[in-house]
Design an enzyme around this catalytic site. Structure first.
Site, PDB file in Angstrom:
ATOM      1  N   ASP A 254       0.679  -1.171  -0.162  1.00  9.64           N
ATOM      2  CA  ASP A 254      -0.181   0.032   0.136  1.00  9.64           C
ATOM      3  C   ASP A 254       0.936   1.102  -0.026  1.00  9.64           C
ATOM      4  O   ASP A 254       0.903   1.909   0.993  1.00  9.64           O
ATOM      5  CB  ASP A 254      -0.933   0.060   1.008  1.00  9.64           C
ATOM      6  N   LEU A 255       1.462   1.440  -1.071  1.00  5.75           N
ATOM      7  CA  LEU A 255       2.522   2.605  -1.159  1.00  5.75           C
ATOM      8  C   LEU A 255       1.668   3.909  -1.335  1.00  5.75           C
ATOM      9  O   LEU A 255       2.199   5.184  -1.265  1.00  5.75           O
ATOM     10  CB  LEU A 255       3.468   2.164  -2.435  1.00  5.75           C
ATOM     11  N   LYS A 256       0.546   3.843  -1.886  1.00  8.25           N
ATOM     12  CA  LYS A 256      -0.321   4.869  -2.327  1.00  8.25           C
ATOM     13  C   LYS A 256       0.515   6.099  -3.117  1.00  8.25           C
ATOM     14  O   LYS A 256       0.797   7.302  -2.595  1.00  8.25           O
ATOM     15  CB  LYS A 256      -0.916   5.476  -1.038  1.00  8.25           C
TER      16      LYS A 256
ATOM     17  N   THR B 212     -10.895   6.747   2.910  1.00  7.01           N
ATOM     18  CA  THR B 212     -12.209   6.586   3.736  1.00  7.01           C
ATOM     19  C   THR B 212     -12.185   7.275   5.147  1.00  7.01           C
ATOM     20  O   THR B 212     -12.938   7.311   5.816  1.00  7.01           O
ATOM     21  CB  THR B 212     -12.263   4.927   3.986  1.00  7.01           C
TER      22      THR B 212
ATOM     23  N   ARG C 274     -15.790  -1.822  10.060  1.00 16.87           N
ATOM     24  CA  ARG C 274     -15.849  -1.844  11.519  1.00 16.87           C
ATOM     25  C   ARG C 274     -16.883  -2.613  11.771  1.00 16.87           C
ATOM     26  O   ARG C 274     -17.961  -2.660  11.266  1.00 16.87           O
ATOM     27  CB  ARG C 274     -16.151  -0.188  11.922  1.00 16.87           C
TER      28      ARG C 274
HETATM   29  O1  C5P Z   1      -7.145  -0.105  11.124  1.00 17.72           O
HETATM   30  P1  C5P Z   1      -7.841   0.176   9.906  1.00 17.72           P
HETATM   31  O2  C5P Z   1      -8.971  -0.868   9.703  1.00 17.72           O
HETATM   32  O3  C5P Z   1      -8.685   1.538   9.837  1.00 17.72           O
HETATM   33  O4  C5P Z   1      -7.072   0.165   8.743  1.00 17.72           O
HETATM   34  C1  C5P Z   1      -7.371   0.432   7.284  1.00 17.72           C
HETATM   35  C2  C5P Z   1      -6.210   0.378   6.423  1.00 17.72           C
HETATM   36  O5  C5P Z   1      -6.529   0.728   5.283  1.00 17.72           O
HETATM   37  C3  C5P Z   1      -5.195   1.309   6.950  1.00 17.72           C
HETATM   38  O6  C5P Z   1      -3.806   0.521   6.495  1.00 17.72           O
HETATM   39  C4  C5P Z   1      -5.115   2.529   5.735  1.00 17.72           C
HETATM   40  O7  C5P Z   1      -3.855   2.957   5.569  1.00 17.72           O
HETATM   41  C5  C5P Z   1      -5.685   1.702   4.632  1.00 17.72           C
HETATM   42  N1  C5P Z   1      -6.654   2.372   3.945  1.00 17.72           N
HETATM   43  C6  C5P Z   1      -7.626   3.172   4.336  1.00 17.72           C
HETATM   44  N2  C5P Z   1      -8.520   4.171   3.258  1.00 17.72           N
HETATM   45  C7  C5P Z   1      -8.001   3.937   1.994  1.00 17.72           C
HETATM   46  C8  C5P Z   1      -7.245   3.314   1.638  1.00 17.72           C
HETATM   47  C9  C5P Z   1      -6.376   2.507   2.510  1.00 17.72           C
HETATM   48  O8  C5P Z   1      -8.079   3.142   5.776  1.00 17.72           O
HETATM   49  N3  C5P Z   1      -8.966   4.678   1.057  1.00 17.72           N
END
Ligand code: C5P
Length: 224
Positions: free
Chosen positions: A61-63, A116, A175
């Site tokens: 996930d380098l984004k 998100t 969640r």
């Molecule tokens: O802990 P949590 O479930 O919130 O983690 C979500 C993961 O997804 C994190 O590693 C975050 O960097 C990644 N992510 C995100 N929203 C995005 C893209 C990636 O939360 N749009």
């Protein structure tokens, strides 16, 4: 029955902790991949650790969010790793996305839409005039144009994205309960699959506390 697919977000720099996450999340009822983000990939031992993971589904996930030349050079620089998925912000622009797609080879290139952790108020603060849904739809069209392999959005936008993007849809912001942490556009695991997500990305709800118990909670929720 088809198995549900999840990417576990390995958000830590602690190698024993990551090893523990990988061991404890293995479950015959799920297909599990592992997502390594900026935190782990920038840590001293992170890159080397990933180079030794041979059998896992790896999501880097380098984004990437940069000019076309820099995105292309960065992808070339990580090609020695056995990565299955790699992310890039769609807001890098069509030229950067298409250039990246030309050199990713067997790595699936994922376009990241609006994070998100952002809602309409946050978008206004940044200076965007469109609301979340309109922007995500717009970016999904761009992902199709650039022939990307997958897209990241909130599970709230999956039905919308499906209209214009026909490949894999990956949704973070999952969640099980009301604790959103820093996420804004959250959805429960069951609802995310009902909405049409192919993969869920789950971090803290699984990795904080008792990992095995959290996986069982996830499976329980999915069976309700
Ligand atoms: O802990 P949590 O479930 O919130 O983690 C979500 C993961 O997804 C994190 O590693 C975050 O960097 C990644 N992510 C995100 N929203 C995005 C893209 C990636 O939360 N749009």
């Amino acid at each position: 029955m088809r198995k549900n697919k999840i990417f576990v977000a390995c958000d830590s720099t602690n190698i024993p902790k990551i090893r523990n996450i990988i061991n404890k999340t293995k479950n015959s009822k799920l297909i599990v991949g592992y997502k390594f983000g900026l935190e782990f990939l920038n840590s001293k031992k992170g890159r080397n650790f990933i180079s030794n993971l041979k059998k896992e589904i790896i999501f880097a996930d380098l984004k990437l969010h940069d000019i076309p030349n820099t995105c292309v050079s960065t992808i070339k620089a990580i090609k020695d790793l056995k990565i299955n998925y790699l992310t890039m912000h769609i807001s890098s622009g069509l030229k950067a996305l298409s250039s990246a797609k030309k050199i990713t080879g067997r790595i699936k290139l994922i376009g990241v839409t609006i994070l998100t952790s952002l809602d309409n108020k946050a978008l206004k603060e940044i200076g965007f005039n469109k609301d979340v849904k309109k922007l995500v739809l717009h970016q999904a069209k761009l992902a199709t144009k650039a022939k990307l392999d997958a897209i990241v959005c909130s599970a709230q936008e999956v039905s919308l994205v499906k209209k214009v993007f026909k490949k894999e849809i990956i949704t973070p912001g999952i969640r099980f309960d009301s604790n959103k942490n820093d996420q804004k556009r959250t959805v429960t695991p069951k609802q995310a699959y009902i909405n049409g997500s192919d993969w869920l990305v789950i971090g803290r709800p699984i990795t904080k506390g008792n990992i095995k118990k959290n996986i069982n909670t996830l499976l329980y929720h999915l069976n309700q």
